[in-house]
Design a protein around this motif. Sequence first.
Motif, PDB file in Angstrom:
ATOM      1  N   LEU A 215       0.829  -1.208   0.000  1.00 59.51           N
ATOM      2  CA  LEU A 215       0.000   0.000   0.000  1.00 59.51           C
ATOM      3  C   LEU A 215       0.863   1.257   0.000  1.00 59.51           C
ATOM      4  CD1 LEU A 215      -2.829  -1.051   2.494  1.00 59.51           C
ATOM      5  CD2 LEU A 215      -2.990  -0.845   0.006  1.00 59.51           C
ATOM      6  N   ALA A 216       1.952   1.225   0.765  1.00 62.80           N
ATOM      7  CA  ALA A 216       2.870   2.364   0.784  1.00 62.80           C
ATOM      8  C   ALA A 216       3.498   2.575  -0.587  1.00 62.80           C
ATOM      9  CB  ALA A 216       3.961   2.137   1.833  1.00 62.80           C
ATOM     10  N   ASP A 217       3.809   1.477  -1.266  1.00 60.15           N
ATOM     11  CA  ASP A 217       4.379   1.562  -2.606  1.00 60.15           C
ATOM     12  C   ASP A 217       3.380   2.150  -3.598  1.00 60.15           C
ATOM     13  OD1 ASP A 217       6.984   0.883  -2.380  1.00 60.15           O
ATOM     14  OD2 ASP A 217       6.827  -1.095  -3.301  1.00 60.15           O
ATOM     15  N   MET A 218       2.110   1.821  -3.440  1.00 62.49           N
ATOM     16  CA  MET A 218       1.100   2.355  -4.352  1.00 62.49           C
ATOM     17  C   MET A 218       0.951   3.872  -4.187  1.00 62.49           C
ATOM     18  SD  MET A 218       0.220  -0.056  -6.310  1.00 62.49           S
ATOM     19  CE  MET A 218       1.984  -0.456  -6.157  1.00 62.49           C
ATOM     20  N   VAL A 219       1.113   4.339  -2.955  1.00 60.14           N
ATOM     21  CA  VAL A 219       1.083   5.786  -2.711  1.00 60.14           C
ATOM     22  C   VAL A 219       2.271   6.450  -3.409  1.00 60.14           C
ATOM     23  CG1 VAL A 219       1.280   7.567  -0.943  1.00 60.14           C
ATOM     24  CG2 VAL A 219      -0.180   5.576  -0.548  1.00 60.14           C
ATOM     25  N   LYS A 220       3.444   5.824  -3.296  1.00 61.00           N
ATOM     26  CA  LYS A 220       4.636   6.358  -3.951  1.00 61.00           C
ATOM     27  C   LYS A 220       4.487   6.332  -5.471  1.00 61.00           C
ATOM     28  CE  LYS A 220       7.800   4.956  -0.250  1.00 61.00           C
ATOM     29  NZ  LYS A 220       8.928   4.067   0.124  1.00 61.00           N
ATOM     30  N   LYS A 221       3.927   5.263  -5.980  1.00 64.13           N
ATOM     31  CA  LYS A 221       3.734   5.164  -7.428  1.00 64.13           C
ATOM     32  C   LYS A 221       2.823   6.274  -7.935  1.00 64.13           C
ATOM     33  CE  LYS A 221       2.102   2.040 -11.055  1.00 64.13           C
ATOM     34  NZ  LYS A 221       1.546   0.691 -11.356  1.00 64.13           N
ATOM     35  N   GLN A 222       1.744   6.539  -7.218  1.00 66.95           N
ATOM     36  CA  GLN A 222       0.837   7.600  -7.631  1.00 66.95           C
ATOM     37  C   GLN A 222       1.526   8.956  -7.580  1.00 66.95           C
ATOM     38  OE1 GLN A 222      -2.348   7.278  -8.985  1.00 66.95           O
ATOM     39  NE2 GLN A 222      -1.824   9.402  -9.462  1.00 66.95           N
ATOM     40  N   ALA A 223       2.348   9.175  -6.565  1.00 61.49           N
ATOM     41  CA  ALA A 223       3.091  10.431  -6.473  1.00 61.49           C
ATOM     42  C   ALA A 223       4.043  10.585  -7.647  1.00 61.49           C
ATOM     43  CB  ALA A 223       3.852  10.497  -5.156  1.00 61.49           C
ATOM     44  N   LEU A 224       4.622   9.472  -8.082  1.00 57.25           N
ATOM     45  CA  LEU A 224       5.528   9.501  -9.231  1.00 57.25           C
ATOM     46  C   LEU A 224       4.755   9.843 -10.507  1.00 57.25           C
ATOM     47  CD1 LEU A 224       8.624   8.818  -9.375  1.00 57.25           C
ATOM     48  CD2 LEU A 224       7.933   6.700 -10.494  1.00 57.25           C
ATOM     49  N   LEU A 225       3.591   9.247 -10.663  1.00 56.16           N
ATOM     50  CA  LEU A 225       2.745   9.545 -11.826  1.00 56.16           C
ATOM     51  C   LEU A 225       2.287  11.003 -11.808  1.00 56.16           C
ATOM     52  CD1 LEU A 225       0.550   6.303 -11.893  1.00 56.16           C
ATOM     53  CD2 LEU A 225       2.476   6.861 -13.389  1.00 56.16           C
ATOM     54  N   ASP A 226       1.989  11.521 -10.624  1.00 54.50           N
ATOM     55  CA  ASP A 226       1.588  12.927 -10.499  1.00 54.50           C
ATOM     56  C   ASP A 226       2.729  13.859 -10.896  1.00 54.50           C
ATOM     57  OD1 ASP A 226      -0.944  12.227  -9.586  1.00 54.50           O
ATOM     58  OD2 ASP A 226      -0.364  12.335  -7.463  1.00 54.50           O
ATOM     59  N   ALA A 227       3.950  13.510 -10.497  1.00 53.41           N
ATOM     60  CA  ALA A 227       5.110  14.334 -10.845  1.00 53.41           C
ATOM     61  C   ALA A 227       5.334  14.338 -12.351  1.00 53.41           C
ATOM     62  CB  ALA A 227       6.354  13.824 -10.125  1.00 53.41           C
ATOM     63  N   GLU A 228       5.163  13.177 -12.970  1.00 53.74           N
ATOM     64  CA  GLU A 228       5.304  13.100 -14.433  1.00 53.74           C
ATOM     65  C   GLU A 228       4.231  13.935 -15.114  1.00 53.74           C
ATOM     66  OE1 GLU A 228       5.678   9.554 -17.720  1.00 53.74           O
ATOM     67  OE2 GLU A 228       4.001   9.469 -16.323  1.00 53.74           O
ATOM     68  N   ARG A 229       3.010  13.868 -14.623  1.00 52.37           N
ATOM     69  CA  ARG A 229       1.916  14.651 -15.205  1.00 52.37           C
ATOM     70  C   ARG A 229       2.183  16.142 -15.045  1.00 52.37           C
ATOM     71  NH1 ARG A 229      -3.939  15.674 -13.083  1.00 52.37           N
ATOM     72  NH2 ARG A 229      -4.949  16.448 -14.977  1.00 52.37           N
ATOM     73  N   PHE A 230       2.693  16.540 -13.891  1.00 57.03           N
ATOM     74  CA  PHE A 230       3.040  17.936 -13.660  1.00 57.03           C
ATOM     75  C   PHE A 230       4.065  18.394 -14.691  1.00 57.03           C
ATOM     76  CE2 PHE A 230       5.523  21.308 -11.577  1.00 57.03           C
ATOM     77  CZ  PHE A 230       4.521  22.150 -11.135  1.00 57.03           C
ATOM     78  N   TRP A 231       5.085  17.581 -14.917  1.00 54.77           N
ATOM     79  CA  TRP A 231       6.121  17.925 -15.903  1.00 54.77           C
ATOM     80  C   TRP A 231       5.523  18.084 -17.302  1.00 54.77           C
ATOM     81  CZ3 TRP A 231      11.294  19.108 -15.939  1.00 54.77           C
ATOM     82  CH2 TRP A 231      11.920  19.107 -17.188  1.00 54.77           C
ATOM     83  N   LEU A 232       4.697  17.134 -17.697  1.00 58.03           N
ATOM     84  CA  LEU A 232       4.111  17.180 -19.043  1.00 58.03           C
ATOM     85  C   LEU A 232       3.209  18.383 -19.224  1.00 58.03           C
ATOM     86  CD1 LEU A 232       3.282  13.389 -19.511  1.00 58.03           C
ATOM     87  CD2 LEU A 232       5.132  14.670 -20.611  1.00 58.03           C
ATOM     88  N   LEU A 233       2.358  18.647 -18.246  1.00 56.62           N
ATOM     89  CA  LEU A 233       1.471  19.812 -18.331  1.00 56.62           C
ATOM     90  C   LEU A 233       2.255  21.107 -18.302  1.00 56.62           C
ATOM     91  CD1 LEU A 233      -1.316  18.562 -15.909  1.00 56.62           C
ATOM     92  CD2 LEU A 233      -1.605  19.002 -18.351  1.00 56.62           C
ATOM     93  N   LEU A 234       3.343  21.117 -17.561  1.00 56.60           N
ATOM     94  CA  LEU A 234       4.212  22.281 -17.494  1.00 56.60           C
ATOM     95  C   LEU A 234       4.718  22.670 -18.876  1.00 56.60           C
ATOM     96  CD1 LEU A 234       5.770  24.273 -15.642  1.00 56.60           C
ATOM     97  CD2 LEU A 234       7.529  22.502 -15.407  1.00 56.60           C
ATOM     98  N   HIS A 235       4.897  21.657 -19.717  1.00 59.53           N
ATOM     99  CA  HIS A 235       5.389  21.876 -21.066  1.00 59.53           C
ATOM    100  C   HIS A 235       4.267  21.809 -22.107  1.00 59.53           C
ATOM    101  CE1 HIS A 235       8.926  20.808 -18.676  1.00 59.53           C
ATOM    102  NE2 HIS A 235       9.572  21.603 -19.480  1.00 59.53           N
ATOM    103  N   GLY A 236       3.029  21.961 -21.636  1.00 61.93           N
ATOM    104  CA  GLY A 236       1.888  22.044 -22.539  1.00 61.93           C
ATOM    105  C   GLY A 236       1.507  20.742 -23.200  1.00 61.93           C
ATOM    106  N   LYS A 237       1.863  19.610 -22.572  1.00 60.03           N
ATOM    107  CA  LYS A 237       1.565  18.310 -23.175  1.00 60.03           C
ATOM    108  C   LYS A 237       0.395  17.624 -22.479  1.00 60.03           C
ATOM    109  CE  LYS A 237       6.402  17.689 -24.449  1.00 60.03           C
ATOM    110  NZ  LYS A 237       7.615  16.865 -24.306  1.00 60.03           N
TER     111      LYS A 237
END
Length: 237
Positions: A215-237
Amino acid sequence: MSTWTAKRFWKETTVTAQDDGFGVALDGRAVKTPAKAPFAVPSRALAQAIAAEWEAQEGEIRPETMPLTRAANAAIDKVASQHAEVAAYIAEYGGTDLLCYRATTPAVLAERQAQGWDPLLAWAKDRFGVVLNVTQGLLPVAQPEADLQVLRAHVAALTPFQLSALHDLVGITGSLILGLAVIEGHLQAESAFTLSRIDESFQAEEWGQDEEAHLADMVKKQALLDAERFWLLLHGK
């Protein structure tokens, strides 16, 4: 003793164009950061996604459901004023990168690490011209200072918003190379997470899965996906 929680007080959430980027307004009132600084992000796509997080709030405002807002606030309130320190902290992972520390036994685990991690180190050589040393076991291995300098310079050149995304990508995986591979578009965050958990996955296969750790790993995985999404949106993707 009850604790005060903020509740939704607005009806309309909008994106606004500003001189320094794009903001979010609640019933026409501009959102500010927790430190009361003006809230503005570089891309309209990111502002729209952040506005959607605010719009999705019903009743009590739940910051844990607003990862993009939190990342932007961190960039504005913390990273911008401590850019050099944050960049140095992130780049420091290059000296102890997860991908450089390999198991000696069992052979199947060592082989999985080699198959998963060697291509990433080869990519880092092609992309940045750096060659990181690999060792077996947990004893520290020194990395070439010139190569670490290259990685430091690359990280230091990122903007506060970019650093905000990279901070989580590196911190969660324990690897500067994995984090850079994600922001460079060489690797997706989900794959980076899987590669960062080769040891844990092997142990789960051998001894059974610990539900709490999973369960702790799933929280970390979601945080990683959120960081990737932040990066992509930051660059208009």
